[in-house]
Structure formats: C-alpha cells, structure tokens
Design a protein around this motif. Structure first.
Motif, mmCIF file in Angstrom:
data_model
loop_
_atom_site.group_PDB
_atom_site.id
_atom_site.type_symbol
_atom_site.label_atom_id
_atom_site.label_comp_id
_atom_site.label_asym_id
_atom_site.label_seq_id
_atom_site.Cartn_x
_atom_site.Cartn_y
_atom_site.Cartn_z
ATOM 1 N N ILE A 80 0.842 -1.191 0.000
ATOM 2 C CA ILE A 80 0.000 0.000 0.000
ATOM 3 C C ILE A 80 0.877 1.242 0.000
ATOM 4 O O ILE A 80 1.886 1.300 0.697
ATOM 5 C CB ILE A 80 -0.887 0.047 1.263
ATOM 6 N N THR A 81 0.456 2.229 -0.778
ATOM 7 C CA THR A 81 1.059 3.552 -0.727
ATOM 8 C C THR A 81 -0.038 4.542 -0.396
ATOM 9 O O THR A 81 -1.069 4.572 -1.063
ATOM 10 C CB THR A 81 1.693 3.920 -2.078
ATOM 11 N N VAL A 82 0.166 5.332 0.630
ATOM 12 C CA VAL A 82 -0.781 6.390 0.970
ATOM 13 C C VAL A 82 -0.445 7.573 0.072
ATOM 14 O O VAL A 82 0.624 8.160 0.181
ATOM 15 C CB VAL A 82 -0.689 6.781 2.460
ATOM 16 N N THR A 83 -1.348 7.884 -0.862
ATOM 17 C CA THR A 83 -1.055 8.921 -1.850
ATOM 18 C C THR A 83 -1.529 10.302 -1.426
ATOM 19 O O THR A 83 -1.024 11.299 -1.909
ATOM 20 C CB THR A 83 -1.679 8.573 -3.206
ATOM 21 N N GLY A 84 -2.503 10.360 -0.539
ATOM 22 C CA GLY A 84 -2.984 11.667 -0.116
ATOM 23 C C GLY A 84 -4.019 11.563 0.979
ATOM 24 O O GLY A 84 -4.591 10.494 1.207
ATOM 25 N N VAL A 85 -4.261 12.677 1.636
ATOM 26 C CA VAL A 85 -5.283 12.757 2.681
ATOM 27 C C VAL A 85 -6.020 14.074 2.511
ATOM 28 O O VAL A 85 -5.391 15.134 2.421
ATOM 29 C CB VAL A 85 -4.665 12.674 4.096
ATOM 30 N N ASP A 86 -7.348 14.000 2.425
ATOM 31 C CA ASP A 86 -8.187 15.197 2.412
ATOM 32 C C ASP A 86 -8.865 15.294 3.770
ATOM 33 O O ASP A 86 -9.536 14.356 4.193
ATOM 34 C CB ASP A 86 -9.256 15.120 1.320
ATOM 35 N N VAL A 87 -8.681 16.415 4.433
ATOM 36 C CA VAL A 87 -9.275 16.635 5.745
ATOM 37 C C VAL A 87 -10.324 17.733 5.611
ATOM 38 O O VAL A 87 -10.091 18.742 4.934
ATOM 39 C CB VAL A 87 -8.197 17.043 6.781
ATOM 40 N N THR A 88 -11.483 17.536 6.245
ATOM 41 C CA THR A 88 -12.516 18.562 6.215
ATOM 42 C C THR A 88 -12.045 19.782 7.014
ATOM 43 O O THR A 88 -11.129 19.684 7.839
ATOM 44 C CB THR A 88 -13.837 18.033 6.801
ATOM 45 N N GLY A 89 -12.676 20.907 6.773
ATOM 46 C CA GLY A 89 -12.271 22.151 7.411
ATOM 47 C C GLY A 89 -12.353 22.130 8.923
ATOM 48 O O GLY A 89 -11.574 22.777 9.612
ATOM 49 N N ASP A 90 -13.319 21.356 9.473
ATOM 50 C CA ASP A 90 -13.444 21.277 10.931
ATOM 51 C C ASP A 90 -12.649 20.114 11.528
ATOM 52 O O ASP A 90 -12.767 19.837 12.716
ATOM 53 C CB ASP A 90 -14.915 21.168 11.326
ATOM 54 N N LEU A 91 -11.843 19.447 10.713
ATOM 55 C CA LEU A 91 -10.974 18.334 11.126
ATOM 56 C C LEU A 91 -11.753 17.162 11.719
ATOM 57 O O LEU A 91 -11.234 16.423 12.549
ATOM 58 C CB LEU A 91 -9.913 18.807 12.131
#
Length: 118
Positions: free
Chosen positions: A33-44
């Motif tokens: 597995i390669t973690v390619t990215g993380v999107d976090v919402t504005g309120d975390l």
C-alpha cells in the motif's frame, strides 16, 4: 489561516497512517500500500485517506476490507501520536490515478512502437 492548518494536519495524518500501516498492522490480507494523499474537512472531523494498492481486484478489496476492520485501531493510534483535541474519522478510498497514469504510459509506448516500425 485555517487552510494552512488543515493542510499541515492532512500531511501529518498521511505520514502517521503510512507508518502505522507499514509497522503496526500484521494482517496478511494487507498488501503493498502507498498512501497517496489525505483530504481533511475544514473542521478536522473527517479524513479521507487515498491509497494506491498493488495487486488484483480481489487483493485490493481484501486490503480495503482489512483496513476497514483496523480503522478503530488506526484512529486510536493516530490520536495518541498527534496532539489534536478530536481525532478525525478515517475513510479509506482507492486512488486510481497511478494505475490510470501507467495505463496512459503503456498506450503511449504502444503508439511510439507503431511509429518507429513504419
């Protein structure tokens, strides 16, 4: 200002999740597995973790299922490693951009072979 913090938290989550998957998870269903990215919402409150998984479709599904089972463990470990008031909920998703890019590259190589042989 908040956008910078969300970006920093996303990068830290990416680094920690990647290290946790490589070192702590011992499930045999988890492949490469390669973690390619993380999107976090504005309120975390939520974090979408994008993964690139090598293998067949069955292996990808088994890996995603194993990660879903380990989600609670990963979240608790993430909470102990990062200093956040609330640890975000984790959601795993496939990142097909690498597979798509390699498919395009293979097609371009096919085209180049056709033009060189004529």
């Amino acid at each position: 200002m908040a956008k910078f913090r969300v970006g920093r938290v996303g990068e830290q989550i990416k680094k920690e999740i990647s290290a946790l998957i490589q070192t702590e998870l011992k499930d045999p269903r988890i492949g490469f597995i390669t973690v390619t990215g993380v999107d976090v919402t504005g309120d975390l409150s939520q974090a979408r973790v994008y993964l690139s998984i090598l293998g067949s479709d069955e292996q990808k599904e088994a890996t995603l299922h194993a990660l879903a089972r380990a989600k609670g463990f990963l979240r608790s470990e993430l909470g102990s490693r990062m200093r956040l008031r609330h640890t975000p909920e984790i959601e795993f998703r496939f990142d097909s951009s690498i597979a798509y890019g390699s498919k395009i590259e293979a097609l371009l190589q096919e085209i180049n072979k056709g033009t060189h042989s004529s």
